[in-house]
Design a protein around this motif. Structure first.
Motif, short mmCIF file in Angstrom:
data_model
loop_
_atom_site.label_atom_id
_atom_site.label_comp_id
_atom_site.label_asym_id
_atom_site.label_seq_id
_atom_site.Cartn_x
_atom_site.Cartn_y
_atom_site.Cartn_z
N ALA A 92 26.77 24.73 -0.39
CA ALA A 92 27.25 23.29 0.51
C ALA A 92 25.73 23.23 1.21
O ALA A 92 25.53 22.26 1.32
CB ALA A 92 28.32 23.69 0.36
N LEU A 93 25.31 24.37 1.55
CA LEU A 93 24.44 24.13 2.59
C LEU A 93 23.32 24.61 2.26
O LEU A 93 22.61 23.30 2.82
CB LEU A 93 24.01 25.92 3.71
N PHE A 94 22.88 24.63 1.32
CA PHE A 94 21.37 24.12 0.59
C PHE A 94 21.34 22.92 0.76
O PHE A 94 20.32 22.23 0.78
CB PHE A 94 20.94 25.19 -0.55
N ALA A 95 22.64 22.37 0.13
CA ALA A 95 22.73 20.77 -0.42
C ALA A 95 22.53 20.25 0.95
O ALA A 95 22.73 18.66 0.76
CB ALA A 95 23.55 20.52 -1.35
N ARG A 96 22.66 20.75 1.50
CA ARG A 96 22.38 19.62 3.61
C ARG A 96 21.02 20.18 3.91
O ARG A 96 20.87 18.79 4.62
CB ARG A 96 23.60 20.27 4.31
N LEU A 97 20.23 20.44 3.25
CA LEU A 97 18.84 20.50 4.04
C LEU A 97 17.96 19.53 3.72
O LEU A 97 17.41 19.90 2.41
CB LEU A 97 18.31 22.26 3.60
N ASN A 98 17.03 18.95 4.64
CA ASN A 98 16.16 18.22 4.74
C ASN A 98 15.43 19.09 5.12
O ASN A 98 15.09 19.42 5.99
CB ASN A 98 15.89 16.80 5.21
N VAL A 99 14.01 19.67 3.98
CA VAL A 99 13.15 20.72 4.54
C VAL A 99 11.98 20.08 4.39
O VAL A 99 11.21 18.88 2.94
CB VAL A 99 13.22 21.73 3.55
N PHE A 100 10.64 20.01 5.92
CA PHE A 100 9.93 19.55 6.48
C PHE A 100 8.80 20.94 6.55
O PHE A 100 9.04 21.53 6.86
CB PHE A 100 10.01 18.06 7.26
N GLU A 130 15.76 23.95 -5.87
CA GLU A 130 15.90 23.15 -6.33
C GLU A 130 17.73 22.58 -5.69
O GLU A 130 18.04 21.84 -6.52
CB GLU A 130 16.67 24.09 -7.72
N LYS A 131 17.79 23.14 -4.76
CA LYS A 131 19.22 22.91 -4.57
C LYS A 131 19.45 22.03 -3.15
O LYS A 131 20.02 21.99 -2.22
CB LYS A 131 20.26 24.66 -4.00
N ILE A 132 17.93 22.29 -2.61
CA ILE A 132 18.40 21.86 -0.99
C ILE A 132 17.44 20.07 -0.93
O ILE A 132 17.86 20.34 -2.54
CB ILE A 132 17.38 21.71 -0.53
N ASN A 133 18.59 19.09 -0.34
CA ASN A 133 18.39 18.00 -0.83
C ASN A 133 17.37 17.29 -0.54
O ASN A 133 17.34 16.26 -1.56
CB ASN A 133 18.79 17.48 0.97
#
Length: 306
Positions: A92-100, A130-133
């Motif tokens: 659930a945490l990874f699905a919230r991440l926008n990574v730059f 695969e899991k991050i947003n």
């Protein structure tokens, strides 16, 4: 979440190109001080950085925007994230991440083994991506580097800016330092969101040797292409100051001993309240920008001597 795409202006400072909003707010320097947290190991620092991410996840609902730190500084954090991503407990945490990403060498193929993106993929692992947003790297193989960079900044702005800027500390001559790749005397100012900085051969050599020492698989073709890079793309002071939290790690003073003196200088230099004087201090030693952030944490090892 806003979808507004701001207009950008372009400033040339000694051949360094800085991008900012067409209309930039005035600023007043207020030194917040610096109180580093000394931890016993790189693993402990990685765990502390992970804890900062977990705290943000608890304090904020919805998506979380972070800038990854390249090089040695965050490798333990990335290994921990990779291990968690291989399981399901924190999906659930990874699905919230926008990574730059926060800096890059250019022009260079995105698949080059000497790019930060490849290093992130190597340590974080496929499950993480695969899991991050979303994952938004700086485009280094574009025919229009500035245009691609502006698109990157517009996406970051549309998502509300960074919740956490994971940042390092790079040594420079005369006991100065750089943040991201904001170099001394590159003309960076408080309203500059990002910049394109000419690259030196010494930086390229350092970059290549650092990646090889870190275990990256680098082909001869990758190395040759890297040696022909012309620019560093970097986030700028405005992006650092606008981040809701800045988390610094300094873990490699043993292999980069100049960091002992350069970090001490940041630690013991007070930024002037006078705007012009402060601008001169920050231009000469960009590592000082962290002293202006109201929510800044610096995790360091005992070998930094603080």
């Amino acid at each position: 979440m806003t979808t507004h795409k701001p207009a950008f202006s372009r400033e040339d400072k000694n051949n360094n190109v800085w991008l900012s909003y067409a209309e930039s707010a005035d600023w007043r320097p207020v030194d917040k001080g610096l109180s580093p947290t000394v931890l016993p190991s790189e693993m402990a620092i990685g765990e502390a950085m992970l804890n900062e991410l977990m705290l943000t996840a608890e304090e904020k609902s919805g998506e979380i925007n972070i800038a990854l730190l390249g090089g040695r500084g965050a490798q333990q954090l990335h290994r921990l994230l990779g291990e968690l991503a291989a399981k399901t407990e924190h999906d659930a945490l990874f699905a919230r991440l926008n990574v730059f990403t926060q800096d890059a060498l250019a022009p260079m193929a995105m698949q080059n083994g000497l790019s930060f993106v490849r290093d992130f993929e190597r340590i974080l692992g496929p499950a993480f991506f695969e899991k991050i947003n979303s994952f938004t790297p700086m485009q280094t193989d574009s025919d229009d580097l500035e245009g691609s960079f502006i698109a990157y900044l517009q996406k970051l702005e549309s998502l509300g800016g960074l919740d956490i800027f994971f940042i390092g500390h790079g040594p420079e001559a005369n006991e100065a330092s750089h943040l991201a790749y904001i170099k001394p005397f590159s003309g960076a100012q408080a309203h500059h969101l990002a910049g394109l900085i000419p690259i030196s051969s010494s930086i390229l050599e350092h970059h290549i040797s650092k990646f090889k020492a870190g275990g990256s698989q680098v082909s001869e073709a990758d190395e040759q292409e890297c040696r022909h890079a012309q620019y560093i793309l970097t986030l700028g002071p405005a992006t650092i100051l606008k981040a809701k939290k800045v988390v610094q790690s300094v873990v490699d003073a043993e292999t980069a001993p100049a960091k002992v003196a350069t970090y001490q200088k940041v630690l013991h230099t007070t930024i002037s309240n006078d705007q012009a004087e402060a601008a001169e201090q920050l231009n000469a030693n960009p590592g000082l920008w962290v002293r202006l952030h109201p929510n800044f944490k610096s995790f360091v090892l005992p070998n930094l001597g603080v």
